[in-house]
Enzyme design. Structure first.
Site, short mmCIF file in Angstrom:
data_model
loop_
_atom_site.label_atom_id
_atom_site.label_comp_id
_atom_site.label_asym_id
_atom_site.label_seq_id
_atom_site.Cartn_x
_atom_site.Cartn_y
_atom_site.Cartn_z
N THR A 303 -27.85 -54.61 -66.50
CA THR A 303 -26.75 -55.09 -65.66
C THR A 303 -26.26 -53.94 -64.79
O THR A 303 -26.11 -52.81 -65.26
CB THR A 303 -25.59 -55.65 -66.52
OG1 THR A 303 -26.10 -56.75 -67.28
CG2 THR A 303 -24.44 -56.16 -65.67
N PHE A 305 -23.33 -52.31 -62.67
CA PHE A 305 -21.87 -52.29 -62.56
C PHE A 305 -21.48 -51.42 -61.37
O PHE A 305 -22.17 -50.45 -61.06
CB PHE A 305 -21.23 -51.67 -63.82
CG PHE A 305 -21.38 -52.50 -65.07
CD1 PHE A 305 -22.58 -52.54 -65.76
CD2 PHE A 305 -20.31 -53.23 -65.56
CE1 PHE A 305 -22.72 -53.30 -66.92
CE2 PHE A 305 -20.43 -54.00 -66.72
CZ PHE A 305 -21.65 -54.04 -67.39
O1 PRE Z 1 -19.10 -59.79 -72.00
C1 PRE Z 1 -19.38 -58.60 -71.87
O2 PRE Z 1 -19.65 -57.87 -72.83
C2 PRE Z 1 -19.41 -58.02 -70.53
O3 PRE Z 1 -19.28 -56.84 -70.39
C3 PRE Z 1 -19.68 -58.93 -69.36
C4 PRE Z 1 -21.13 -59.03 -68.97
C5 PRE Z 1 -21.26 -59.76 -67.60
O4 PRE Z 1 -20.30 -60.14 -67.00
O5 PRE Z 1 -22.41 -59.93 -67.16
C6 PRE Z 1 -21.72 -57.70 -68.79
C7 PRE Z 1 -22.98 -57.41 -69.12
C8 PRE Z 1 -23.88 -58.43 -69.66
O6 PRE Z 1 -24.68 -58.83 -68.59
C9 PRE Z 1 -23.18 -59.61 -70.20
C10 PRE Z 1 -21.89 -59.83 -69.92
#
Ligand code: PRE
Length: 427
Positions: A303, A305
């Site tokens: 992911t 950020f």
């Molecule tokens: O729910 C979490 O733990 C988050 O940090 C959010 C979140 C997102 O929004 O995509 C972050 C990373 C992962 O892809 C899954 C969820």
């Protein structure tokens, strides 16, 4: 990285911001701070203030609102310190951000009276130490908390219940930065944050790529056969869709606000028929067992950020930079082609293009004479390209883009995250 829960901080961020939103109930869906370019049709007023002011003065967030937030913060610090004194602390007058917080004001000489707090007093303030305060969405154990720690290793991570609250925490100087997800390699874009980037005036100052390694968590002693429900963040559920089926689980899937919040919910409600998709750290924090590890459908699940701040950073050319822009046009479909060719002709690679419908949200455009008009656009286009704004190629490309488009904003020019990542467990 330290994790700051609302109770341990002494400042309940959620309730502080909620109180503020509640007291602005006229239009509850409006963010406290609105974007300079946004025309607020509902209130028939044009917002021309800076990030912390709102000249229209509507319920969305006036300077007075912002000041009252500062006052709430300051009074909390004073009362904390007074409590500390009552429970055996020194009997002296205490200082808050260098200001005297006298218990009996009548006894204080005139030139020792408390001075009004200024913006500089609030950040970074002694009550927070020198640590950078980083807002993220979720509760401790969320991947966003891990991303905050990767972006700012010694930070004080501040959990927020919604993405919008994280934006507001930075705008209100409760946090110094926000770290928010924008894209996942399996699930795609996190659209909400694209919309919020446009509505708020924060700047992208960096990015981090976080490998996301999901686990299936349940209460100790629970076996897979007992499960009839799996709960998690919608992105996490999407990232594990195939694997859940392969595991032979006959379960319903339910979306909750964040992965770690799902784990916490199971633990606090003692749910023996429910599992959460969350990190191994969430299992540790909430006393759950790991039923299965690495359950994301692709082992290289990552992911991206972005790090957000009130001020932009100065772009450089001595290391790889990325620039994020958002634009809109109203002159037909060929404009998009021309915009993209402005980058192609200069050999600037695009790493992302995203379009978001925008029909119902007029944008306020300001001309050279500072006259504003509200304009409707069908779509907003978000583009990331691999060049710094200090690079003359990027400057020329954007000058050309500006000619073709009616609205253009640079969201940030920032160092690219070049750290190699592997599909192994991060947490
Ligand atoms: O729910 C979490 O733990 C988050 O940090 C959010 C979140 C997102 O929004 O995509 C972050 C990373 C992962 O892809 C899954 C969820």
């Amino acid at each position: 990285m330290q994790s700051l829960t609302p109770s341990s901080s002494g400042i309940n961020l959620k309730s502080l911001i909620r109180t503020k939103i509640r007291s602005n109930r006229v239009n509850p869906i409006q963010p406290v701070i609105t974007c300079v370019y946004r025309f607020d049709a509902a209130n028939a007023a044009v917002n021309t203030g800076t990030a912390n002011t709102n000249s229209a003065g509507h319920a969305g967030g006036s300077r007075a609102d912002w000041q009252s937030s500062c006052a709430i913060l300051a009074s909390k610090v004073v009362s904390q310190q007074q409590n500390a004194e009552k429970s055996g602390g020194a009997g002296n007058i205490t200082a808050v951000n260098g200001h005297k917080a006298a218990i009996d004001l009548d006894l204080v000489p005139i030139d020792n009276q408390p001075k009004p707090l200024t913006i500089t007093d609030l950040s970074p303030a002694p009550m927070h130490g020198a640590q950078l305060r980083v807002a993220y969405q979720g509760v401790p154990g969320a991947y966003s908390e891990a991303a905050a720690g990767k972006a700012y290793p010694k930070c004080e991570a501040i959990p927020c219940d919604q993405f919008e609250v994280a934006f507001q925490a930075v705008e209100l100087w409760i946090a110094d930065r926000a770290v928010l997800p924008v894209e996942n390699s399996l699930g795609g874009s996190i659209h909400r944050n694209y919309d919020l980037l446009l509505r708020h005036r924060l700047h992208i100052v960096g990015e981090v790529q976080l490998p996301v390694h999901h686990c299936l968590l349940a209460l100790p002693g629970v076996r897979k056969e007992y499960l009839n429900r799996v709960i998690s963040h919608p992105q996490a559920l999407a990232q594990c869709e195939l694997t859940l089926t392969k595991l032979g689980l006959n379960v319903t899937r339910e979306a909750v606000d964040d992965t770690a919040g799902a784990a916490e919910y199971i633990a606090s409600h003692n749910l023996r028929d429910t599992a959460a998709i969350a990190s191994a750290r969430a299992a540790d924090l909430y006393g759950l067992q790991i039923l299965a590890e690495g359950i994301q459908d692709d082992s290289s699940n990552v992911t991206r950020f972005v790090m957000l701040a009130r001020e932009p950073i100065i772009p450089r050319t001595d290391r790889p930079f990325k620039t994020s822009i958002v634009f809109a046009h109203d002159k037909g479909t060929s404009v998009l082609f021309k915009v993209l060719s402005a980058f192609a002709f200069r050999n600037i690679s695009l790493t992302k293009i995203e379009s978001r419908p925008h029909r119902n949200r007029p944008i306020r455009l300001v001309d050279d004479a500072n006259v504003g008009t509200a304009k409707h656009f069908e779509y907003m286009f978000y583009v990331d390209f691999e060049a710094s704004m200090a690079d003359v190629r990027a400057q020329n490309a954007l000058a050309e883009v500006q000619e073709f488009t009616s609205f253009l904003r640079v969201l940030g020019s920032y160092p690219m995250d070049m750290t190699p990542w592997c599909p192994s467990r991060e947490d």
